[in-house]
Design a protein around this motif. Structure first.
Motif, short mmCIF file in Angstrom:
data_model
loop_
_atom_site.label_atom_id
_atom_site.label_comp_id
_atom_site.label_asym_id
_atom_site.label_seq_id
_atom_site.Cartn_x
_atom_site.Cartn_y
_atom_site.Cartn_z
N PRO A 374 62.74 -94.80 -58.63
CA PRO A 374 62.62 -93.86 -58.91
C PRO A 374 61.44 -92.93 -58.27
O PRO A 374 60.90 -93.07 -57.63
N PRO A 375 61.08 -91.64 -57.99
CA PRO A 375 60.47 -91.03 -57.27
C PRO A 375 59.35 -90.96 -58.09
O PRO A 375 59.07 -91.86 -59.62
N ARG A 376 57.49 -90.52 -58.40
CA ARG A 376 56.59 -90.85 -58.17
C ARG A 376 55.91 -89.72 -58.48
O ARG A 376 55.96 -89.02 -57.43
N VAL A 377 54.99 -89.65 -58.94
CA VAL A 377 54.19 -88.67 -59.30
C VAL A 377 52.57 -88.90 -58.88
O VAL A 377 52.48 -89.26 -60.32
N ARG A 378 52.44 -87.69 -57.92
CA ARG A 378 51.09 -87.84 -57.75
C ARG A 378 50.20 -86.91 -58.04
O ARG A 378 48.84 -87.34 -58.89
N SER A 379 51.25 -85.79 -58.71
CA SER A 379 49.46 -84.99 -59.18
C SER A 379 50.03 -84.23 -59.80
O SER A 379 51.32 -83.39 -59.92
N ALA A 380 49.76 -83.61 -61.04
CA ALA A 380 50.07 -82.49 -61.42
C ALA A 380 49.39 -81.33 -62.64
O ALA A 380 48.57 -81.87 -62.97
N SER A 381 49.24 -80.18 -62.04
CA SER A 381 48.20 -79.59 -62.90
C SER A 381 48.42 -78.00 -62.75
O SER A 381 50.17 -77.62 -62.44
N VAL A 382 47.71 -77.41 -63.92
CA VAL A 382 48.49 -75.76 -64.22
C VAL A 382 46.78 -74.99 -64.92
O VAL A 382 45.92 -75.42 -64.76
N ARG A 383 47.21 -73.63 -64.16
CA ARG A 383 46.09 -72.87 -64.11
C ARG A 383 46.47 -71.49 -64.92
O ARG A 383 47.51 -71.10 -64.53
N LYS A 394 51.81 -76.44 -60.48
CA LYS A 394 51.73 -77.52 -59.49
C LYS A 394 52.17 -78.96 -59.45
O LYS A 394 51.05 -79.49 -60.10
N VAL A 395 53.27 -79.20 -59.13
CA VAL A 395 53.52 -80.77 -59.07
C VAL A 395 53.41 -81.39 -57.37
O VAL A 395 54.01 -80.89 -56.60
N ARG A 396 52.75 -82.52 -57.05
CA ARG A 396 53.32 -83.40 -55.91
C ARG A 396 53.82 -84.48 -56.34
O ARG A 396 53.27 -84.97 -57.46
N ALA A 397 54.95 -84.94 -55.25
CA ALA A 397 55.39 -86.34 -55.82
C ALA A 397 55.87 -86.85 -54.30
O ALA A 397 56.12 -85.87 -53.45
N VAL A 398 55.91 -88.26 -54.74
CA VAL A 398 57.37 -88.68 -53.25
C VAL A 398 57.95 -89.83 -54.38
O VAL A 398 58.34 -89.84 -55.13
N ASP A 399 58.68 -90.21 -53.13
CA ASP A 399 59.81 -90.34 -53.16
C ASP A 399 59.85 -91.60 -52.18
O ASP A 399 60.66 -91.19 -50.92
N ARG A 400 60.14 -92.58 -52.18
CA ARG A 400 59.43 -93.56 -51.23
C ARG A 400 61.57 -94.30 -50.41
O ARG A 400 61.51 -95.21 -49.98
N THR A 406 66.45 -97.66 -48.96
CA THR A 406 65.40 -98.24 -48.14
C THR A 406 63.68 -97.54 -48.37
O THR A 406 63.96 -96.41 -48.46
N THR A 407 63.17 -98.30 -47.40
CA THR A 407 62.03 -97.67 -47.83
C THR A 407 61.96 -95.93 -46.71
O THR A 407 62.25 -96.12 -45.12
N GLY A 408 61.66 -95.15 -47.38
CA GLY A 408 61.63 -93.78 -45.89
C GLY A 408 60.52 -93.16 -46.20
O GLY A 408 58.63 -93.92 -46.49
N ALA A 409 59.98 -92.34 -45.18
CA ALA A 409 58.73 -91.28 -45.46
C ALA A 409 58.17 -91.25 -46.90
O ALA A 409 58.59 -90.74 -47.65
N SER A 410 57.01 -90.90 -46.91
CA SER A 410 56.44 -90.53 -48.58
C SER A 410 56.63 -88.99 -48.34
O SER A 410 56.48 -88.61 -47.57
N GLY A 411 56.33 -88.36 -49.34
CA GLY A 411 57.32 -86.78 -49.69
C GLY A 411 58.21 -86.80 -50.50
O GLY A 411 58.86 -88.58 -50.24
N ILE A 412 58.90 -85.77 -50.78
CA ILE A 412 60.23 -85.42 -50.80
C ILE A 412 61.05 -85.04 -50.03
O ILE A 412 60.24 -83.77 -50.13
#
Length: 469
Positions: A374-383, A394-400, A406-412
């Motif tokens: 599964p992906p992982r949410v690094r940060s989530a903010s609203v303004r 705004k959402v930042r997530a990573v899916d390895r 297999t393990t790939g580069a960080s980021g989606i």
């Protein structure tokens, strides 16, 4: 209502009067039944799932994967096996093995879970999210007197239950044997206990606490409203109609169907018999056309290594050999053209070599991405953006996980989906994630308290609380 003899279903109206019976494919026991929002009927017989339209015509059928032989004399259909529907999904409890599988509505296998304890399940029910809890799949296991509760959004190979609830012995009766189970949109759950001839009413939003029993524990009876070894349940939707929430009970020991209201009233108790109808003929999908290979009906991603490969071989071919990172495996040609395969780590496609004939040695392939992480949410903010008079999420997530798990580069990379809601386990709206970032706008800030990310294979991150700036 279906029967262990298979062949057909009886139909009863809300008044209990018999309607025209419906033929089903084959003569295997009817193991599971469900009706979808289009009034189409889904039927499981232990080996295949069939979809019938509202007039009883066969729309399509698909086999359990991997292919399972489950003849009538194995796996008691009164005790084991069921079918339930979820959003875009068909859940099947196998009658002859201790597994529950999730399929797409077109029959593509998405996940298989081996049940703890090693005994088959009896009942399945889909419980929609509520009170901050996720969509849940409920599974009854009669031989262990257990109710298993799975997170439906995280249902995948190797998934473990969120909860394992012991079904209580009531009124000094026998050891419970939970069979049928239903759940309504208010979170209320009803479980049939075949050993004690009762229905157990549980609060699904309060740790499945028992709050009511219908029947006389340990004492089956044949009078109206009494039960004897109830094997299956269905429930009318909570839609405000005259039959809203009514329970329909397969009172198996009395060979009848009963209709109960949500209180203590019994509308009818109708004796039923298996109809004398000819089973529907199953016409296999023609194994013809251009020479080709297709994995999981052309889907690009899978979250289970178990896939179905359809190979249309040349007419003069004598066999096939599956290639890849594992040892080459020759197989005989199948009449239905469908082959079960298990992807190995690092596989990014399925390769098949033609053996014999004019195209001997030619290799066919189809790409498939295996992603079990599964992906992982690094940060989530609203303004609040005053100029635009709307909220910015705004959402930042990573899916390895790479294309083969297999393990790939960080980021989606590519498009993912963000669900956002006013509370955990809700789903009020969606935005898209591209290259690890998502920006969405809405004028309703109430739906921006929680987010989760789904990847292309359907893996879901945890819910993450949104930070307000």
């Amino acid at each position: 209502a279906g029967f262990a003899q298979g062949r057909g279903l009886v139909r009863l109206g809300a008044d209990g009067k018999a309607r025209r019976p419906i033929a089903v494919p084959g003569e295997n026991p009817v193991t599971g039944l469900a009706v979808d929002a289009r009034d189409q009927l889904w039927v499981d017989d232990g080996e295949r799932v069939s979809l019938l339209d509202r007039r009883g015509r066969l729309v399509r059928t698909f086999a359990h994967r991997p292919v399972l032989a489950c003849p009538a004399e194995e796996g008691d259909a009164r005790r084991y096996g069921d079918l339930a529907l979820g959003p875009g999904a068909v859940y099947v409890a196998d009658r002859c093995r201790a597994t529950v599988s999730e399929y797409s509505r077109s029959g593509v296998l998405r996940a298989t879970v081996v049940l703890p304890g090693g005994t088959p399940a009896s009942g399945l029910a889909f419980l929609r999210a509520g009170q901050g809890r996720p969509d849940r799949l409920l599974v009854t296991v009669p031989d262990r007197a257990r109710l298993l509760v799975f997170d439906a959004s995280r249902f995948g190979d190797g998934a473990r239950p969120l909860q394992v609830r012991k079904v209580r012995r009531v009124g000094g009766g026998d050891r419970p044997q939970p069979t049928g189970v239903v759940a309504d949109r208010f979170g209320q759950v009803v479980v049939a206990d075949a050993a004690n001839h009762v229905l157990l009413f549980l609060d699904g939003d309060n740790d499945f606490s028992l709050y009511r029993v219908r029947g006389v524990p340990g004492r089956g009876g044949s009078g109206v409203g009494r039960l004897r070894s109830p094997a299956a349940l269905s429930q009318s939707g909570q839609d405000g109609s005259g039959i809203a929430g009514n329970l329909w009970v397969a009172d198996t020991g009395n060979r009848r169907v009963q209709r109960f209201d949500v209180g203590s009233y019994t509308w009818f108790a109708r004796t039923v018999r298996a109809p004398d109808v000819e089973p529907l003929a199953i016409t296999p999908q023609p194994c013809a056309g251009a020479v080709s290979v297709r994995v999981n009906a052309g889907e690009a991603w899978t979250r289970t290594p178990q896939v179905t490969v359809r190979v249309v071989a040349p007419a003069d071919a004598t066999g096939l050999t599956f290639l890849g990172s594992s040892t080459p495996e020759p197989v005989a040609l199948r009449e239905d053209c469908d082959y079960d395969r298990l992807l190995a780590a690092g596989d990014t496609d399925v390769q098949v070599r033609i053996d014999g004939g004019a195209q001997d040695g030619e290799v066919l392939s189809d790409r498939i991405g295996l992603d079990t992480q599964p992906p992982r949410v690094r940060s989530a903010s609203v303004r609040w953006v005053r100029r635009d008079q709307r909220w910015e999420l705004k959402v930042r997530a990573v899916d390895r996980a790479g294309p083969a798990g297999t393990t790939g580069a960080s980021g989606i990379s590519g498009a993912h989906t963000v669900l956002h809601s006013g509370r955990r386990n809700g789903s009020a709206g969606t935005v898209r994630v591209v290259d690890g970032r998502a920006v969405g706008y809405t004028r309703d800030g109430r739906s921006l308290a929680w987010v989760r990310v789904l990847d292309r294979a359907g893996n879901a991150s945890d819910w993450v609380r949104v930070e307000r700036r």
